[in-house]
Design an enzyme around this catalytic site. Structure first.
Site, PDB file in Angstrom:
ATOM      1  N   ASN A 137     -10.234  -3.322   1.984  1.00  0.00           N
ATOM      2  CA  ASN A 137      -9.867  -3.265   0.567  1.00  0.00           C
ATOM      3  C   ASN A 137     -11.134  -3.041  -0.256  1.00  0.00           C
ATOM      4  O   ASN A 137     -12.240  -3.095   0.285  1.00  0.00           O
ATOM      5  CB  ASN A 137      -9.227  -4.591   0.125  1.00  0.00           C
ATOM      6  CG  ASN A 137      -7.748  -4.686   0.484  1.00  0.00           C
ATOM      7  OD1 ASN A 137      -7.064  -3.676   0.591  1.00  0.00           O
ATOM      8  ND2 ASN A 137      -7.268  -5.887   0.674  1.00  0.00           N
TER       9      ASN A 137
ATOM     10  N   HIS B 133       0.834  -1.224   0.000  1.00  0.00           N
ATOM     11  CA  HIS B 133       0.000   0.000   0.000  1.00  0.00           C
ATOM     12  C   HIS B 133       0.864   1.268   0.000  1.00  0.00           C
ATOM     13  O   HIS B 133       0.506   2.265   0.632  1.00  0.00           O
ATOM     14  CB  HIS B 133      -0.956   0.029   1.198  1.00  0.00           C
ATOM     15  CG  HIS B 133      -1.951  -1.095   1.195  1.00  0.00           C
ATOM     16  ND1 HIS B 133      -3.117  -1.051   0.467  1.00  0.00           N
ATOM     17  CD2 HIS B 133      -1.941  -2.300   1.802  1.00  0.00           C
ATOM     18  CE1 HIS B 133      -3.783  -2.175   0.646  1.00  0.00           C
ATOM     19  NE2 HIS B 133      -3.089  -2.959   1.437  1.00  0.00           N
TER      20      HIS B 133
END
Ligand code: NDP
Length: 502
Positions: free
Chosen positions: A129, A56
């Site tokens: 997510n 990320h």
């Protein structure tokens, strides 16, 4: 910008006399060590970068609020969810997963969807997510999985062999692979995607009753995706397109919003559910657990400084508040350790004191002290140990979560729930996708999988076949594989298939 200019100072507040010419002996140099302003400036610049997140790394974020729209007090005692109409400040960060900090926003990848709620009982982080499931369900596999999504150790290139080798040897990934290679793997913008907790969490009320829950943040902008051609073009045209889109939409006053829907299951129902409710590679079917709308998140303020508000933002699924707790989901259990641990490495032991991370609606009173960059009052002269008979803070026993019964042997064990790894991926392909979705899915897969060795193509296509025979056949056709060979492999056990394609 204010009219009156401030005096430029060193980091220690002394006025700077000149910022264009270093102090030299003669006009051509050399430079003298006594130019302390130069030394301080270069020394700080040399340390500007902090380690990027190992996953990320590329992301953006915005501030906003969450508003409760339904009474959920029978499920959770969390104060920020206690009243219809109640608002709580939030900071949300969206990201890709595998790419480096400068990588393109249009890469095929899951998107991170992390929300920090600044509640009066402490900060609560929902680190989800844009997909309701994940590739693996045991955290022991996580570093290996991420290595395969990043760069080859020899060439430093993305590598289709290692990408598909791992996935084809890890059949539990098929559900997430099917979502990733649908056009949802390339959302048009961060505003046009849903966010899911993916994990199951525990909610508990003031009576000591608990429930298993899953969070679904549904975009009110509507789902929109890029096709693979559009994504390829976007990567070249504007690698930061989703970052730009979020920033510009908020500047225009078009505040993106998401409806929060919850799926809620009792412990008794969990014991009997046809899927393991804690297996992150599975969803709870909507028909079994219809999502209930309980709130709305609106993002209405851009960060003023990317580094302090986005790069230093540190989310962790271990940040709970009373009324919300972990489930036995094994991947979640691993993340409870890993997120905090990575922030300790990335930002240091006092990262929770940074303005973006520290609680805003409550005080921090604890016995942790000292450490690098401790810029709080560090507890002053109050006791730094517990128990103490002075004025140190006391635990509040009534916030404890209700106990959950566990039993069994301590050993390395896989999930034993009877339902297979392929059914839900097959349902997505057969029942949910449109003809166009299926067409795009097959094209997205074959244009990527064709770069892997043939034996890996065969092994992975057998897995598609196990999800749905037509799905496997169409991938095989797209790759020019012998369908009989694929079907034979699909008949084998995973061990036999791995051996036959080694
Ligand atoms: P439903 O048939 O009731 O609804 C289908 C769901 O699939 C909707 O939530 C829809 O999201 C979502 N969806 C549509 N296209 C895609 C895609 N290309 N990739 C991923 N999701 C998509 O769902 P069921 O509960 O009966 O589950 C059937 C299948 O739907 C599951 O196996 C799973 O793959 C998928 N799914 C299920 C979810 C769940 O929590 N039950 C959540 C998301 C997907 P939207 O309404 O936002 O368009």
């Amino acid at each position: 910008m204010s009219e009156e200019k401030k005096v430029y100072t060193t980091g220690f507040g002394a006025p700077v006399d000149n910022d264009q010419n270093s102090i030299t002996a003669g006009s051509t140099g050399p430079i003298l060590m006594q130019d302390t302003h130069l030394l301080e400036k270069l020394g700080h610049f040399d340390r500007e970068r902090i380690p990027e997140r190992v996953v990320h790394a590329k992301g953006t974020g915005a501030h906003g609020y969450f508003e409760v729209t339904a009474d959920v007090t029978k499920y959770t005692r969390a104060k920020f969810l206690s009243e219809i109409g109640k608002r709580t400040d939030v900071f949300a960060r969206f990201s890709t997963v595998g790419g480096e900090k400068g990588s393109a926003d249009a890469e095929r990848d899951p998107r991170g969807f992390a929300v920090k709620f600044y509640t009066e009982e402490g900060n609560y982080d929902m680190t989800g997510n844009n997909t309701p499931v994940f590739f693996i369900r045991d955290p022991l596999k996580f570093p290996d999985f991420i290595h395969t999504q990043k760069r080859h150790p020899g060439t430093n290139l993305k590598d289709a062999d290692m990408f598909w080798d791992f996935l084809s040897l890890t059949p539990e990934s098929i559900h997430q692979v099917t979502i990733l290679f649908s056009d949802r793997g390339t959302p048009r913008t961060f505003r046009n995607m849903n966010g899911y907790s993916s994990h199951t969490f525990k909610w508990y009320n003031t009576k000591g009753e608990y429930f298993w829950v899953q969070y679904h943040f549904k975009t009110e902008q509507g789902i929109q995706n890029l096709t693979r051609d559009e994504a390829t073009e976007m990567k070249g045209k504007d690698p930061d397109h989703a970052t730009r889109d979020l920033h510009e939409a908020i500047e225009r006053g078009e505040y993106p919003s998401w409806r929060l829907e919850m799926q809620i299951m009792t412990p008794e129902e969990a014991d009997k559910y046809r899927f393991d409710p804690f297996d992150i590679t599975k969803v709870w079917f909507h028909a079994d657990y219809p999502p209930i709308t309980i709130g709305r998140m609106v993002l209405n303020r851009n960060p003023q400084n990317y580094f302090s508000e986005v790069e230093q933002a540190a989310f962790s699924p271990a940040n709970f508040v009373p009324g919300i707790a972990a489930s036995p989901d094994k991947l979640l259990q691993g993340r409870l350790f890993s997120y905090h641990d990575t922030h300790l490495h990335r930002l240091g032991p006092n990262y929770h004191l940074l303005p973006i991370n520290r609680p805003r609606a409550t005080e921090v009173n604890y016995y942790q002290r000292d450490g690098f960059m401790n810029f709080s009052d560090n507890g002053g002269d109050s006791p730094n140990y517990y128990p103490n008979s002075f004025d140190g803070p006391e635990p509040q026993a009534d916030v404890a979560e209700p106990p959950v019964e566990v039993s069994g042997q301590a050993a390395r064990q896989s999930y034993t729930h009877p339902n297979d790894d392929f059914f839900q991926a097959g349902e997505l392909y057969r029942r949910v996708m449109t003809d166009e979705d299926r067409e795009n899915l097959i094209g997205n897969i074959t244009t990527h999988l064709c770069n892997a060795q043939k034996r890996i193509q065969l092994r992975q296509t057998a897995i598609f076949c196990k999800a749905d025979a037509e799905y496997g056949r169409r991938v095989a056709e797209g790759l020019g594989l012998d369908i009989k060979e694929v079907e034979n492999l699909a008949e084998m056990s995973q061990e036999e298939r791995a051996k036959a394609t080694s």
